[in-house]
Write an enzyme that holds these catalytic residues in place. Structure first.
Site, PDB file in Angstrom:
ATOM      1  N   HIS A 130      35.510  42.455  39.469  1.00 10.02           N
ATOM      2  CA  HIS A 130      35.975  43.543  40.107  1.00 10.02           C
ATOM      3  C   HIS A 130      36.808  44.347  40.591  1.00 10.02           C
ATOM      4  CE1 HIS A 130      31.516  42.282  41.987  1.00 10.02           C
ATOM      5  NE2 HIS A 130      31.610  42.180  40.690  1.00 10.02           N
ATOM      6  N   GLU A 172      38.746  44.620  43.442  1.00 10.51           N
ATOM      7  CA  GLU A 172      39.600  43.841  43.874  1.00 10.51           C
ATOM      8  C   GLU A 172      39.974  42.428  43.725  1.00 10.51           C
ATOM      9  OE1 GLU A 172      35.563  44.780  46.426  1.00 10.51           O
ATOM     10  OE2 GLU A 172      36.468  44.684  44.704  1.00 10.51           O
ATOM     11  N   CYS A 183      32.227  42.640  48.302  1.00 15.35           N
ATOM     12  CA  CYS A 183      31.294  41.497  47.568  1.00 15.35           C
ATOM     13  C   CYS A 183      31.915  39.991  48.143  1.00 15.35           C
ATOM     14  CB  CYS A 183      30.483  41.398  45.877  1.00 15.35           C
ATOM     15  SG  CYS A 183      31.685  40.645  44.716  1.00 15.35           S
ATOM     16  N   CYS A 185      34.427  38.585  45.807  1.00 16.30           N
ATOM     17  CA  CYS A 185      35.780  39.374  46.136  1.00 16.30           C
ATOM     18  C   CYS A 185      36.515  38.956  47.172  1.00 16.30           C
ATOM     19  CB  CYS A 185      35.537  40.498  45.493  1.00 16.30           C
ATOM     20  SG  CYS A 185      35.466  41.109  44.483  1.00 16.30           S
TER      21      CYS A 185
END
Length: 192
Positions: A88, A90, A118, A121
């Site tokens: 992801h 992040e 999410c 993260c």
């Protein structure tokens, strides 16, 4: 008067003339045209990363990490490209920032991300001890920063982040909508 004295006097006279004549323009020069330390500037940089993900056919989420007014990490989603569920924006940005800082603690850093992090993260954000998280688009069905859970400000954890949500909401939401409309066959692509 020698030539250097004459030249210095002329330069001062010229400066004073232009200062009076153009003072209304000079006063505006004290204020930057673009505030390079503003949340909007940093979110704009995160949106650039989201557009990069969009063009790579990844879910268009972008993230940057700023420290002392400078971008020290930038990333976009690369789940499909890397065949890695943890890639992801992040997570990739946190790894870059830790490398740039030379420490896993990012206590003086701020994360700007186009969509609410999410839970995975958000957990990494808490562990890295980021000072602040700014996101654009909320995720009520799966967000970890107040949408479904509020991991970033959970009092049971050893660190809590300051959270700012909804920054440049329309832009952040718009790129996600455009991407998913395109996936369903009803939208126009950003790169067309």
């Amino acid at each position: 008067m020698d030539s250097k004295g004459w030249l210095a006097g002329f330069a001062k006279l010229s400066y004073d003339f232009y200062k009076v004549r153009y003072s209304k323009f000079l006063n505006t020069m004290d204020e930057p045209i673009i505030d390079l330390n503003s949340d909007a500037y940093f979110m704009g940089e995160a949106l650039r990363q989201a557009r990069k993900a969009f063009k790579a056919d990844e879910v268009p989420i972008g993230a940057i990490i700023a420290r002392d007014g400078l971008v020290i990490a930038r990333a976009c989603n690369q789940v499909e490209t890397l065949k890695d569920a943890t890639a992801h924006a992040e997570m990739l940005a946190i790894t870059q920032a830790e490398s740039a800082v030379g420490d896993w603690r990012l206590t003086d850093c701020d994360l700007y991300v186009t969509k609410e992090p999410c839970p995975m993260c958000a957990g990494a954000i808490v562990h890295a001890r980021l000072r602040r998280v700014v996101f654009g688009c909320p995720d009520p069905k799966g967000g970890g920063a107040g949408g479904l859970f509020n991991i970033l400000q959970n009092p049971a954890l050893n660190h809590r982040c300051e959270v700012t949500s909804g920054l440049m909401l329309d832009d952040c939401r718009g790129i996600l909508r455009e991407f998913f409309l395109g996936k369903r066959g009803g939208g126009k692509r950003i790169d067309e």
